[in-house]
Design an enzyme around this catalytic site. Sequence first.
Site, PDB file in Angstrom:
ATOM      1  N   GLU A 164       9.342   1.461  11.218  1.00  0.00           N
ATOM      2  CA  GLU A 164      10.427   2.444  11.021  1.00  0.00           C
ATOM      3  C   GLU A 164       9.773   3.805  11.124  1.00  0.00           C
ATOM      4  OE1 GLU A 164      13.350   1.264  10.659  1.00  0.00           O
ATOM      5  OE2 GLU A 164      13.327  -0.527   9.406  1.00  0.00           O
ATOM      6  N   LYS A 175       0.870  -1.173   0.000  1.00  0.00           N
ATOM      7  CA  LYS A 175       0.000   0.000   0.000  1.00  0.00           C
ATOM      8  C   LYS A 175       0.903   1.218   0.000  1.00  0.00           C
ATOM      9  CE  LYS A 175      -1.943   3.022   1.894  1.00  0.00           C
ATOM     10  NZ  LYS A 175      -1.763   4.435   1.494  1.00  0.00           N
ATOM     11  N   CYS A 223      13.457  10.303   7.633  1.00  0.00           N
ATOM     12  CA  CYS A 223      13.379   9.882   9.054  1.00  0.00           C
ATOM     13  C   CYS A 223      14.745   9.965   9.706  1.00  0.00           C
ATOM     14  CB  CYS A 223      12.806   8.486   9.234  1.00  0.00           C
ATOM     15  SG  CYS A 223      12.430   7.602   7.764  1.00  0.00           S
ATOM     16  N   GLU A 238      10.138  16.098  15.868  1.00  0.00           N
ATOM     17  CA  GLU A 238      10.535  15.868  14.476  1.00  0.00           C
ATOM     18  C   GLU A 238       9.790  16.871  13.593  1.00  0.00           C
ATOM     19  OE1 GLU A 238       9.201  12.321  12.398  1.00  0.00           O
ATOM     20  OE2 GLU A 238      11.220  12.084  11.586  1.00  0.00           O
TER      21      GLU A 238
HETATM   22  P1  ADP Z   1       2.728  11.294   6.879  1.00  0.00           P
HETATM   23  O1  ADP Z   1       2.088  11.756   8.155  1.00  0.00           O
HETATM   24  O2  ADP Z   1       4.120  11.725   6.748  1.00  0.00           O
HETATM   25  O3  ADP Z   1       1.888  11.513   5.658  1.00  0.00           O
HETATM   26  P2  ADP Z   1       1.865   8.713   7.505  1.00  0.00           P
HETATM   27  O4  ADP Z   1       2.496   8.008   8.634  1.00  0.00           O
HETATM   28  O5  ADP Z   1       0.520   9.343   7.708  1.00  0.00           O
HETATM   29  O6  ADP Z   1       2.891   9.743   6.990  1.00  0.00           O
HETATM   30  O7  ADP Z   1       1.735   7.764   6.246  1.00  0.00           O
HETATM   31  C1  ADP Z   1       2.590   6.712   5.926  1.00  0.00           C
HETATM   32  C2  ADP Z   1       1.797   5.604   5.275  1.00  0.00           C
HETATM   33  O8  ADP Z   1       0.818   5.129   6.201  1.00  0.00           O
HETATM   34  C3  ADP Z   1       1.000   6.024   4.030  1.00  0.00           C
HETATM   35  O9  ADP Z   1       1.023   4.958   3.088  1.00  0.00           O
HETATM   36  C4  ADP Z   1      -0.384   6.213   4.579  1.00  0.00           C
HETATM   37  O10 ADP Z   1      -1.394   6.044   3.585  1.00  0.00           O
HETATM   38  C5  ADP Z   1      -0.460   5.108   5.604  1.00  0.00           C
HETATM   39  N1  ADP Z   1      -1.467   5.316   6.664  1.00  0.00           N
HETATM   40  C6  ADP Z   1      -1.919   6.471   7.181  1.00  0.00           C
HETATM   41  N2  ADP Z   1      -2.850   6.239   8.129  1.00  0.00           N
HETATM   42  C7  ADP Z   1      -3.012   4.896   8.223  1.00  0.00           C
HETATM   43  C8  ADP Z   1      -3.817   4.019   9.027  1.00  0.00           C
HETATM   44  N3  ADP Z   1      -4.662   4.492   9.934  1.00  0.00           N
HETATM   45  N4  ADP Z   1      -3.674   2.705   8.850  1.00  0.00           N
HETATM   46  C9  ADP Z   1      -2.799   2.195   7.942  1.00  0.00           C
HETATM   47  N5  ADP Z   1      -2.029   2.965   7.154  1.00  0.00           N
HETATM   48  C10 ADP Z   1      -2.124   4.297   7.285  1.00  0.00           C
END
Ligand code: ADP
Length: 482
Positions: A252, A177, A286, A384
């Site tokens: 990570e 994903k 990161c 961060e």
């Molecule tokens: P950022 O805040 O930097 O956008 P995220 O941690 O939100 O990074 O996103 C990293 C990945 O996690 C993306 O692929 C995002 O679609 C996915 N993601 C965000 N929220 C969820 C969730 N509740 N469950 C699973 N995956 C998620």
Amino acid sequence: MRISVPEQALLIGGRWVPSSGGDVLPVEDPSTGEILGELVSGTSDDVDAAVRAAQTALDSDWGQMAAAERGRVLSRIGQAVLQRAGMLADLEAHDVGKPLKQARADALALARYLEFYGGAADKIHGETIPFQHGYTVYTLREPHGVTGHIVPWNYPMQIIGRSVVAALAMGNATVLKPAEQASMTALAFARIATDAGLPAGALNVVTGRGDVAGAALTRHPGVKHLSFTGSTAVGMTIQRSAAANAVPVTLELGGKSPQIVFDDADTEKALPFLVNAGIQNAGQTCSAGSRILIQRGVYSSVLARLIERYRALRVGPAMSDFDLGPLISARQKAVVSDYLDLGRAEGLIAAEGELAAGIPDGGHYVRPTLFADVAPGHRLAQEEIFGPAVVVIPFDTEDEAIAIANGTAYGLVAGVWTADGGRQMRMARRLRAGQVFLNNYGAAGGVELPFGGVGRSGHGREKGFEALYGFSTLKTVAAHHG
Ligand code: ADP
């Protein structure tokens, strides 16, 4: 140049298919704000189909393939990625806003992961264990089964390399994903991999929203291991979700990594690292070296040279290949700008870089910013920022350097600059981090080097052989034969 989204479809069981729902997501070029096209927004039904397709692959061709043959397939994909590195770099530069040279480095890193894990696939094995008379005991390294990979937008190709490719090398079947802000190279990679002969269902790609497709993947009972790279908050949500099925997770997460410069350091050698580790990918990394700790004896001279270098930094569109591109989104720009405003209001800004002339109005640009004389407990030195904002902190003694360096909730990487061999060894042991770099930072991204964090930086290790242990499970067989 006009770029288009490689596939407006999901890859499930070796076929490109539409989503079961009708939603789409826009693909924005962060350098211009222009909408380049649309992505399919996958549903939980799509995720279910992808997990089933992966399980089918495990029960057929992919699951029965010899480790050496799996390795050959990955090596072949690596060659194909290498040949298409220019195309992948163009896509990434438009999708992430990453300066072209950095985007190309990511494509080459993905090829290198495929080369490394292609070669490693048949070199991981169990062992025999001396035991009581009449027994033969041995261990088997087996794939988890279906593995889920949730990838962020900052380094899509590198993270696919260290996560999906390593899982494939161990014989897992994967569901990827990608991030909604940056799915183009994931789709292009999936096309390259299937064209190069990856069996149907070994890799499935469901694009879409984190809280829909991502969340469905973390809840799916058919997924036997989850690998996530992204924010600490989402990582914790994923860990909770995985706990419901007792599924192991590799997380990570973020960092606030220190680069520590002692009085006896080769500061001329250190300077480009001190700067680059903070601004690479516009600080959206990161492992960014976002805290520079400088010992008092060289503090003002190193700070003066940092200021000079920061003032010379240029920010502009990814395709123009300046030092920095834009941030990924308007939202990210708003978050980072709040931190910059905070430092400005408190008079902490020591230097800022320049926005290139004529940058597009719709791009998400901020100036790289150096804050000096920041107290170690200050928000700018603790949180961060995920943008090109770096704090400089003075220290007097080795003990104080350790206290400051270890004094955040994170522990991803650390860099130490000193000529004193004893101090190098002491620092390496005392620093709370998953990687320590002595007189360098990042070791040029070495794919061979296990990577991961402690504390709020996450747990589990990817990269190197260590990833192969993480993407497999160990079975002990005890035979009693008298
Ligand atoms: P950022 O805040 O930097 O956008 P995220 O941690 O939100 O990074 O996103 C990293 C990945 O996690 C993306 O692929 C995002 O679609 C996915 N993601 C965000 N929220 C969820 C969730 N509740 N469950 C699973 N995956 C998620």
